[in-house]
Design an enzyme around this catalytic site. Structure first.
Site, short mmCIF file in Angstrom:
data_model
loop_
_atom_site.label_atom_id
_atom_site.label_comp_id
_atom_site.label_asym_id
_atom_site.label_seq_id
_atom_site.Cartn_x
_atom_site.Cartn_y
_atom_site.Cartn_z
N ASP A 13 -9.97 0.29 1.20
CA ASP A 13 -10.38 0.21 -0.21
C ASP A 13 -9.97 1.42 -1.03
O ASP A 13 -10.66 1.82 -1.97
CB ASP A 13 -11.91 0.00 -0.33
N LYS A 16 -4.99 0.23 -2.45
CA LYS A 16 -3.65 -0.16 -1.98
C LYS A 16 -3.06 -1.27 -2.84
O LYS A 16 -1.89 -1.24 -3.20
CB LYS A 16 -3.73 -0.65 -0.51
N GLY A 40 -9.42 -6.96 1.11
CA GLY A 40 -9.62 -7.40 -0.27
C GLY A 40 -8.87 -6.42 -1.16
O GLY A 40 -9.26 -5.27 -1.28
N HIS A 41 -7.73 -6.87 -1.67
CA HIS A 41 -6.87 -5.98 -2.46
C HIS A 41 -6.93 -6.40 -3.93
O HIS A 41 -6.57 -7.52 -4.28
CB HIS A 41 -5.43 -6.02 -1.93
N GLN A 222 -6.76 -2.37 5.37
CA GLN A 222 -7.71 -1.42 5.94
C GLN A 222 -7.21 0.04 5.79
O GLN A 222 -6.52 0.32 4.82
CB GLN A 222 -8.02 -1.74 7.42
P1 GDP Z 1 -7.65 -1.85 -1.50
O1 GDP Z 1 -8.37 -2.67 -0.49
O2 GDP Z 1 -7.14 -0.57 -0.96
O3 GDP Z 1 -6.57 -2.62 -2.22
O4 GDP Z 1 -8.73 -1.45 -2.61
P2 GDP Z 1 -9.85 -2.42 -3.24
O5 GDP Z 1 -9.22 -3.34 -4.19
O6 GDP Z 1 -10.71 -3.00 -2.19
O7 GDP Z 1 -10.78 -1.35 -3.95
C1 GDP Z 1 -10.28 -0.49 -4.92
C2 GDP Z 1 -11.08 -0.72 -6.20
O8 GDP Z 1 -10.83 0.33 -7.10
C3 GDP Z 1 -10.66 -1.99 -6.93
O9 GDP Z 1 -11.76 -2.50 -7.62
C4 GDP Z 1 -9.62 -1.49 -7.92
O10 GDP Z 1 -9.49 -2.31 -9.07
C5 GDP Z 1 -10.19 -0.14 -8.27
N1 GDP Z 1 -9.21 0.90 -8.63
C6 GDP Z 1 -7.97 1.12 -8.14
N2 GDP Z 1 -7.44 2.25 -8.67
C7 GDP Z 1 -8.38 2.74 -9.52
C8 GDP Z 1 -8.46 3.90 -10.34
O11 GDP Z 1 -7.55 4.72 -10.40
N3 GDP Z 1 -9.60 4.08 -11.05
C9 GDP Z 1 -10.65 3.21 -10.99
N4 GDP Z 1 -11.74 3.47 -11.71
N5 GDP Z 1 -10.62 2.11 -10.22
C10 GDP Z 1 -9.50 1.88 -9.49
P1 IMO Z 2 -8.95 -3.37 2.75
O1 IMO Z 2 -7.59 -3.86 3.15
C1 IMO Z 2 -12.70 -1.58 4.01
C2 IMO Z 2 -14.24 -2.80 7.93
C3 IMO Z 2 -15.51 -3.62 8.01
C4 IMO Z 2 -16.06 -3.11 9.32
C5 IMO Z 2 -14.82 -2.93 10.17
C6 IMO Z 2 -14.52 -4.09 11.09
O2 IMO Z 2 -9.52 -4.07 1.59
O3 IMO Z 2 -8.94 -1.88 2.61
P2 IMO Z 2 -13.55 -6.52 10.66
O4 IMO Z 2 -14.04 -7.64 9.79
O5 IMO Z 2 -12.19 -6.05 10.32
O6 IMO Z 2 -13.69 -6.79 12.12
O7 IMO Z 2 -14.56 -5.31 10.36
O8 IMO Z 2 -13.75 -2.74 9.25
N1 IMO Z 2 -13.18 -3.36 7.08
C7 IMO Z 2 -12.81 -2.86 5.90
N2 IMO Z 2 -13.32 -1.85 5.18
N3 IMO Z 2 -11.60 -2.23 3.58
C8 IMO Z 2 -11.05 -3.23 4.30
O9 IMO Z 2 -9.88 -3.80 3.98
C9 IMO Z 2 -11.68 -3.61 5.50
N4 IMO Z 2 -11.43 -4.56 6.43
C10 IMO Z 2 -12.34 -4.39 7.40
O10 IMO Z 2 -16.36 -3.38 6.93
O11 IMO Z 2 -16.64 -1.85 9.12
MG MG Z 3 -10.24 -3.57 -0.24
#
Ligand code: GDP
Ligand code: IMO
Ligand code: MG
Length: 422
Positions: A13, A16, A40-41, A222
């Site tokens: 998170d 990416k 979840g991207h 991840q």
């Molecule tokens: P990922 O799994 O690495 O793709 O990241 P996620 O989408 O799960 O979580 C990142 C969250 O931060 C999302 O809600 C993005 O929209 C948000 N985000 C990404 N870059 C920025 C930033 O520079 N500032 C803020 N405030 N939010 C951001």
């Molecule tokens: P993105 O790509 C953050 C965490 C789960 C749990 C552990 C194992 O959005 O960064 P799983 O369901 O994979 O067996 O769970 O890994 N986890 C993540 N945490 N971002 C993710 O993906 C994750 N995918 C799995 O919360 O701790």
């Molecule tokens: Mg994510």
């Protein structure tokens, strides 16, 4: 013309999705190499938000081909939902989405087992998407792959044998009711037709593109600290998000990779259980969660929040071979007068040299912090690196010097447009 690998450098998170979307603007192919719908991207374009779980984050750039590689575990239902979601937004994936024959399938019994194991105690805090059980079957060599869908007879035989075995586990060990064999067989035989148009030899597709000098982006899910081998085992996911996983998960050679960009959040978060040394169980942790909207993009769970852990990040830079950093969510720190970063771990008063393997040790390390000056002003609207406040530049320089990689991208909002390229 190059192959750029994008990895999560912390606990996932990191942002990416946003950075992959941005960089895929001039890419030919974007390819996912591991994980599944646990990811979840999030991508935000002109205020419109998209959350992708399986399909690579390049899909929002018209003309970019997207590959789901052999290392990914595919839940066909989740995939179909995502294709439909994109269609509803006017994005057609036909002739743009390519799925490996060798990718493994996630079955209903994988999700049930995931849930049952979590409920049985010592929960990892998984996403419940069946990831662990599916990778177990892959290692056990009983998994069902996309290629198996092509031969109905043997597919049905393998599926029936698998359901039988998993039903035994579910009923005898976890006290669950049996899954309905016929229902699963029928559902999965129907997926065959739906998935077929996308299935291809992605290994060949990617290697040909690389040989032709095309721009390829490789997207990790991840993060390093959730890596099955290098993360905080057993509180990890069941795949290898670190750089090495890209080669095995796509069938591309390490020599093809030109850059490894580590996506680093300006602070730290973790969702699920397990060690998180810099976690803040106080008002500051709450402040980061509220300001950064730190709730899971897949499960909606609260993300645990803490200060940036440079000691863990240095390990991640080493293991991944990160040469460039995209630093995200700097804006979340806008309101702070002071920012802390962790610069060392101690065990019984002794400085540790690198990340300890034992979770019990990790849970109990004493932390050394350095306090840096906050910028205490809004970064909104800034588009050039030179226009950033001196305190932001100092924060960036401190990170670069500590971990030994250059920050080349800074992100200051969820929106694609609010990104500073250095
Ligand atoms: P990922 O799994 O690495 O793709 O990241 P996620 O989408 O799960 O979580 C990142 C969250 O931060 C999302 O809600 C993005 O929209 C948000 N985000 C990404 N870059 C920025 C930033 O520079 N500032 C803020 N405030 N939010 C951001
Ligand atoms: P993105 O790509 C953050 C965490 C789960 C749990 C552990 C194992 O959005 O960064 P799983 O369901 O994979 O067996 O769970 O890994 N986890 C993540 N945490 N971002 C993710 O993906 C994750 N995918 C799995 O919360 O701790
Ligand atoms: Mg994510």
């Amino acid at each position: 013309m190059s192959v750029t690998l994008i990895v999560g450098a912390q606990w996932g998170d990191e942002g990416k999705g946003k950075i992959v979307d941005l960089l895929s603007n001039d890419a030919e192919i974007v390819a996912r190499y591991q994980g599944g719908a646990n990811a979840g991207h999030t991508i935000v374009i002109s205020g419109k938000q998209y959350i992708l779980h399986l399909i690579p984050s390049g899909i929002l750039n018209a003309g970019v081909k997207c590959v789901i590689g052999n290392g990914v575990v595919i839940d066909p239902a989740a995939l179909m939902n995502e294709i439909q979601m994109l269609k509803d937004h006017g994005i057609d994936v036909t002739d743009r989405l390519f799925i490996s024959h060798r990718a493994h399938l996630i079955m209903p019994y994988h999700k049930k087992l995931d849930e049952a194991r979590e409920n049985a105690g010592n929960a990892i805090g998984t996403t419940g998407r069946g990831i662990g059980p599916s990778y177990i079957d892959k290692s056990k060599r009983t998994g069902i792959r996309i290629v198996d869908l092509l031969d109905r007879k043997s597919f049905e035989e393998k599926l029936r044998a698998n359901i039988k075995e998993h039903n035994e586990l579910l009923t005898k060990i976890y006290g669950h009711s049996e899954l309905d064999v016929e229902e699963i067989v029928e559902t999965y035989l129907a997926f065959d037709k739906a998935i077929d148009p996308y299935v291809t030899d992605t290994t060949l597709l990617l290697n040909q593109a690389i040989q032709e000098g095309k721009n390829v982006i490789v997207e990790g899910a991840q993060g390093a600290m959730l890596d099955l081998d290098h993360g905080t085992y057993p509180f990890v996911t069941s795949s290898n998000p670190t750089s090495g996983g890209a080669c095995t998960g796509l069938g591309i050679p390490p020599t093809a990779i030109n850059d490894v960009i580590g996506i680093v959040k300006a602070y730290a978060t973790r969702v699920g259980n397990g060690p998180f040394p810099t976690e803040l169980d106080d008002d500051m942790g709450e402040y980061l969660r509220a300001t950064g909207h730190e709730f899971g993009a897949t499960t909606g769970r609260k993300r645990r929040c803490g200060w940036l852990d440079l000691f863990a990040l240095k390990y991640s830079v080493m293991v991944n071979g990160i040469n460039k950093i995209a630093l995200t969510k700097l804006d979340v720190l806008d309101g702070l007068k002071e920012i802390k970063v962790c610069v060392g771990y101690k065990e019984n008063g002794r400085n540790l040299k690198s990340l300890p393997a034992d979770c019990k040790v990790l849970d109990n390390v004493e932390l050394e912090y350095v306090t840096l000056k906050g910028w205490n002003t809004s970064l909104a609207g800034i588009r050039e690196f030179d226009k950033l406040p001196q305190e932001v530049k100092d924060y960036i320089t401190y990170i670069e010097n500590y971990v030994g990689a250059k920050v080349t991208i800074a992100s200051i909002s969820p929106d694609r447009a609010d990104t500073i390229i250095r």
